[in-house]
Write an enzyme that holds these catalytic residues in place. Structure first.
Site, short mmCIF file in Angstrom:
data_model
loop_
_atom_site.label_atom_id
_atom_site.label_comp_id
_atom_site.label_asym_id
_atom_site.label_seq_id
_atom_site.Cartn_x
_atom_site.Cartn_y
_atom_site.Cartn_z
CB ILE A 84 -0.95 -0.02 1.22
CG1 ILE A 84 -2.15 0.88 1.01
CG2 ILE A 84 -0.21 0.33 2.51
CD1 ILE A 84 -3.25 0.71 2.03
CG ASN B 224 11.77 -5.75 6.86
OD1 ASN B 224 12.95 -5.69 6.53
ND2 ASN B 224 10.84 -5.01 6.25
CD GLU C 185 5.86 -0.63 8.70
OE1 GLU C 185 4.76 -0.73 8.13
OE2 GLU C 185 6.74 0.18 8.35
CG HIS D 133 5.35 -9.50 4.96
ND1 HIS D 133 5.10 -9.50 6.33
CD2 HIS D 133 5.96 -8.33 4.69
CE1 HIS D 133 5.54 -8.36 6.84
NE2 HIS D 133 6.08 -7.63 5.87
CG HIS E 104 8.94 -6.30 1.72
ND1 HIS E 104 8.14 -5.18 1.78
CD2 HIS E 104 9.00 -6.78 2.99
CE1 HIS E 104 7.75 -4.98 3.04
NE2 HIS E 104 8.25 -5.94 3.79
P1 5GP Z 1 7.10 -5.00 7.17
O1 5GP Z 1 7.62 -3.68 7.63
O2 5GP Z 1 6.26 -5.69 8.21
O3 5GP Z 1 8.17 -5.90 6.59
O4 5GP Z 1 6.17 -4.68 5.93
C1 5GP Z 1 4.80 -4.47 6.03
C2 5GP Z 1 4.35 -3.81 4.76
O5 5GP Z 1 2.95 -3.92 4.67
C3 5GP Z 1 4.69 -2.33 4.69
O6 5GP Z 1 5.56 -2.08 3.58
C4 5GP Z 1 3.33 -1.64 4.52
O7 5GP Z 1 3.35 -0.57 3.61
C5 5GP Z 1 2.44 -2.78 4.04
N1 5GP Z 1 1.04 -2.67 4.44
C6 5GP Z 1 0.57 -2.37 5.67
N2 5GP Z 1 -0.77 -2.38 5.67
C7 5GP Z 1 -1.16 -2.71 4.43
C8 5GP Z 1 -2.44 -2.86 3.81
O8 5GP Z 1 -3.49 -2.73 4.43
N3 5GP Z 1 -2.45 -3.21 2.50
C9 5GP Z 1 -1.29 -3.39 1.79
N4 5GP Z 1 -1.42 -3.72 0.50
N5 5GP Z 1 -0.08 -3.23 2.34
C10 5GP Z 1 -0.01 -2.90 3.64
#
Ligand code: 5GP
Length: 115
Positions: free
Chosen positions: A30, A86, A94, A99, A101
């Site tokens: 997003i 991450n 987060e 997941h 990326h």
């Molecule tokens: P992390 O920091 O956990 O590795 O990555 C989480 C990712 O999820 C972030 O890059 C953030 O922008 C994405 N994200 C968070 N909420 C949502 C959402 O509701 N929809 C989508 N498509 N991505 C999300």
């Protein structure tokens, strides 16, 4: 409490699901950090990479094979791309649902923490 990704998997929160199979889904981030920024998310709710078990080896391998195919489909294979997982606070995670990326479409520069 279920995470935002579990809600996306369940269809409770919308996302542009560009790929789905019996083990994972993929949708655009997003808040993209690159022209192509996709999230490859296992259906199984493993919170972090640290929570993976030996039995998850095939799942993790599958995530990378799907990432390879999506990178090719998005025209990233020739110039390359970055795959990132991450893990927990110091890793900048987060969303506590494992997941991968997939980032590409521009030169991404050095890894975090390097100049
Ligand atoms: P992390 O920091 O956990 O590795 O990555 C989480 C990712 O999820 C972030 O890059 C953030 O922008 C994405 N994200 C968070 N909420 C949502 C959402 O509701 N929809 C989508 N498509 N991505 C999300």
């Amino acid at each position: 409490m279920s995470t935002i990704f579990e809600k996306i998997i369940a269809g409770e929160i919308p996302a542009d699901i560009i790929y789905r199979d019996d083990h994972l889904i993929c949708f655009p981030d997003i808040n993209p950090a690159a022209p192509v920024h996709l999230l490859i998310v296992p259906l199984k709710p493993v919170p972090t990479a640290d929570d993976l078990s030996d039995d998850d080896a095939a799942l993790v391998g599958h995530m990378f094979i799907v990432a390879r195919d999506l990178a090719r489909q998005h025209g990233l294979a020739e110039n390359g791309y970055r795959l990132v997982i991450n893990c927990k606070a110091d890793g900048g995670q987060e969303v506590p649902h494992l997941h991968l990326h997939l980032l590409g479409g521009r030169h991404l520069g050095p890894m975090a923490g390097r100049s």
